[in-house]
Design a protein around this motif. Structure first.
Motif, short mmCIF file in Angstrom:
data_model
loop_
_atom_site.label_atom_id
_atom_site.label_comp_id
_atom_site.label_asym_id
_atom_site.label_seq_id
_atom_site.Cartn_x
_atom_site.Cartn_y
_atom_site.Cartn_z
N ARG A 46 6.02 77.17 33.21
CA ARG A 46 5.91 75.91 32.15
C ARG A 46 4.71 75.88 31.49
O ARG A 46 4.44 75.90 30.34
CB ARG A 46 6.56 74.61 32.68
CG ARG A 46 6.59 73.62 31.52
CD ARG A 46 7.09 72.56 32.29
NE ARG A 46 6.75 71.11 31.33
CZ ARG A 46 7.65 70.91 30.30
NH1 ARG A 46 8.57 71.33 29.89
NH2 ARG A 46 7.08 69.64 29.66
N TYR B 149 6.99 68.26 11.72
CA TYR B 149 7.57 67.46 12.93
C TYR B 149 7.04 66.04 12.64
O TYR B 149 6.25 65.69 13.57
CB TYR B 149 7.04 68.24 14.11
CG TYR B 149 7.42 69.57 14.26
CD1 TYR B 149 8.66 69.91 15.02
CD2 TYR B 149 6.65 70.60 14.18
CE1 TYR B 149 9.11 71.32 15.28
CE2 TYR B 149 6.90 72.01 14.03
CZ TYR B 149 8.40 72.15 14.68
OH TYR B 149 8.71 73.38 14.72
N TYR C 20 13.77 79.20 27.13
CA TYR C 20 14.59 78.12 26.91
C TYR C 20 14.90 77.36 28.21
O TYR C 20 15.46 76.49 28.21
CB TYR C 20 15.75 78.55 26.24
CG TYR C 20 15.56 78.98 24.64
CD1 TYR C 20 15.50 77.74 23.77
CD2 TYR C 20 15.77 80.00 24.14
CE1 TYR C 20 15.49 77.78 22.57
CE2 TYR C 20 15.45 80.16 22.57
CZ TYR C 20 15.26 79.17 21.91
OH TYR C 20 14.99 79.35 20.52
N ILE D 290 6.98 63.76 16.20
CA ILE D 290 5.84 64.04 16.98
C ILE D 290 4.46 63.58 16.27
O ILE D 290 3.61 63.02 17.20
CB ILE D 290 5.90 65.49 17.35
CG1 ILE D 290 7.04 65.84 17.90
CG2 ILE D 290 4.78 65.89 18.07
CD1 ILE D 290 7.26 67.42 18.13
N THR E 247 11.26 72.49 18.98
CA THR E 247 10.53 70.91 18.82
C THR E 247 10.14 70.30 20.13
O THR E 247 9.01 69.78 20.21
CB THR E 247 11.70 70.08 18.36
OG1 THR E 247 12.20 70.52 16.98
CG2 THR E 247 11.27 68.67 18.10
N LYS E 248 11.15 70.66 21.25
CA LYS E 248 10.48 70.12 22.49
C LYS E 248 9.15 70.97 22.85
O LYS E 248 8.21 70.26 23.74
CB LYS E 248 11.56 70.52 23.69
CG LYS E 248 12.87 69.61 23.27
CD LYS E 248 12.56 68.25 23.73
CE LYS E 248 13.66 67.32 23.54
NZ LYS E 248 13.15 65.68 23.71
N GLU F 78 6.23 69.53 20.84
CA GLU F 78 5.81 68.27 21.57
C GLU F 78 4.95 68.35 22.85
O GLU F 78 4.01 67.79 23.18
CB GLU F 78 7.25 67.44 22.05
CG GLU F 78 7.09 66.02 22.34
CD GLU F 78 8.51 65.47 22.47
OE1 GLU F 78 8.80 64.39 22.06
OE2 GLU F 78 9.34 66.00 23.38
N ALA F 79 5.41 69.14 23.81
CA ALA F 79 4.86 69.32 25.08
C ALA F 79 3.33 70.07 24.77
O ALA F 79 2.27 69.64 25.28
CB ALA F 79 5.53 70.29 25.99
N PHE G 162 12.16 74.84 27.93
CA PHE G 162 12.37 73.97 26.84
C PHE G 162 13.46 73.95 25.84
O PHE G 162 13.81 75.22 25.42
CB PHE G 162 11.06 74.41 25.85
CG PHE G 162 9.62 74.28 26.76
CD1 PHE G 162 9.01 72.94 26.66
CD2 PHE G 162 9.09 75.31 27.22
CE1 PHE G 162 7.97 72.77 27.28
CE2 PHE G 162 7.92 75.05 27.87
CZ PHE G 162 7.25 73.92 27.88
N GLU G 163 14.17 73.21 25.58
CA GLU G 163 15.48 73.04 25.09
C GLU G 163 15.45 73.87 23.76
O GLU G 163 16.31 74.63 23.26
CB GLU G 163 15.96 71.61 25.07
CG GLU G 163 17.31 71.15 24.47
CD GLU G 163 17.50 69.93 24.38
OE1 GLU G 163 18.24 69.57 23.43
OE2 GLU G 163 16.91 69.19 25.06
N ASN G 164 14.35 73.39 22.88
CA ASN G 164 14.30 74.16 21.68
C ASN G 164 12.78 74.06 21.14
O ASN G 164 12.05 73.74 21.84
CB ASN G 164 14.93 73.26 20.58
CG ASN G 164 14.66 71.64 20.80
OD1 ASN G 164 13.64 71.25 20.70
ND2 ASN G 164 16.01 70.85 20.69
#
Length: 201
Positions: free
Chosen positions: A2, A103, A38, A106, A45-46, A49-50, A41-43
């Motif tokens: 990650r 975004y 994936y 965010i 955008t996530k 953000e991270a 991170f779901e997508n």
């Protein structure tokens, strides 16, 4: 994994922009499958953000170290400026304005976090300057720290300060001097001029 994904994505986003970098680009650069990204991170955008909040957290840690070790509030602000410039040295796009455009949620959270952090640290720095007679005693510390944040945010607006005309280094340097000259005492002016003469060509 990650953390590695966040690190590589940060490099790519800062150099190429949030919009143009795809999940495929990140996977290809890292030599991993897109599925692996994936898992963490779901997508996109996530992931954005991270990356955004990791970069912000790292910069905050560095600023805290500078504030704890500083000799005086004038040098402190210059040290912070140099630190941020070096940290974002690969920034070839305007990430904050891309963030704002693509975004916005965010960006709004980041903007508020930046304000809270800068408002707190700049207020402390300005008060230190007042206490050591480098800054004028009659200034409104809270107001000045808000104005400083507003100005530092404003100089990043490409529509007002186009990249073809002004480098970010020039803008930050010039705005910082502009800000300090407005609040220093005679004693502070001597410290500021000596610092500028010693550190700038």
């Amino acid at each position: 994994m990650r953390e590695q994904i966040i690190h590589k994505s940060a490099e790519l986003f800062l150099s190429l922009g949030f919009k143009s970098v795809t999940m495929d680009d990140i996977a290809s650069e890292m030599g991993i499958s897109k599925k692996t990204i994936y898992v963490h991170f779901e997508n996109k955008t996530k992931l954005v953000e991270a990356v955004t909040f990791t970069l912000f957290s790292n910069i905050c840690d560095g600023i805290d170290c500078i504030c704890n070790a500083s000799h005086n509030p004038i040098e402190e602000l210059y040290d912070i400026k140099m630190y941020v410039m070096n940290y974002l040295k690969n920034e070839k796009t305007s990430p904050q304005f891309q963030l704002k455009k693509y975004y916005p949620k965010i960006y709004q959270i980041l903007h508020l976090k930046q304000f809270e952090k800068m408002h707190e640290s700049v207020k402390e720095s300005i008060q230190k300057g007042v206490d050591t007679e480098l800054f004028r005693s009659n200034i409104n510390v809270d107001f000045i720290s808000r104005m400083y944040f507003n100005g530092m945010t404003g100089i990043k607006d490409d529509t007002i300060f186009p990249k073809e005309k002004y480098t970010m280094e020039y803008l930050m340097e010039s705005y910082l001097e502009y800000h300090l000259r407005a609040i220093v005492t005679t004693k502070g002016m001597t410290v500021l001029n000596n610092f500028i003469n010693k550190n700038q060509s």
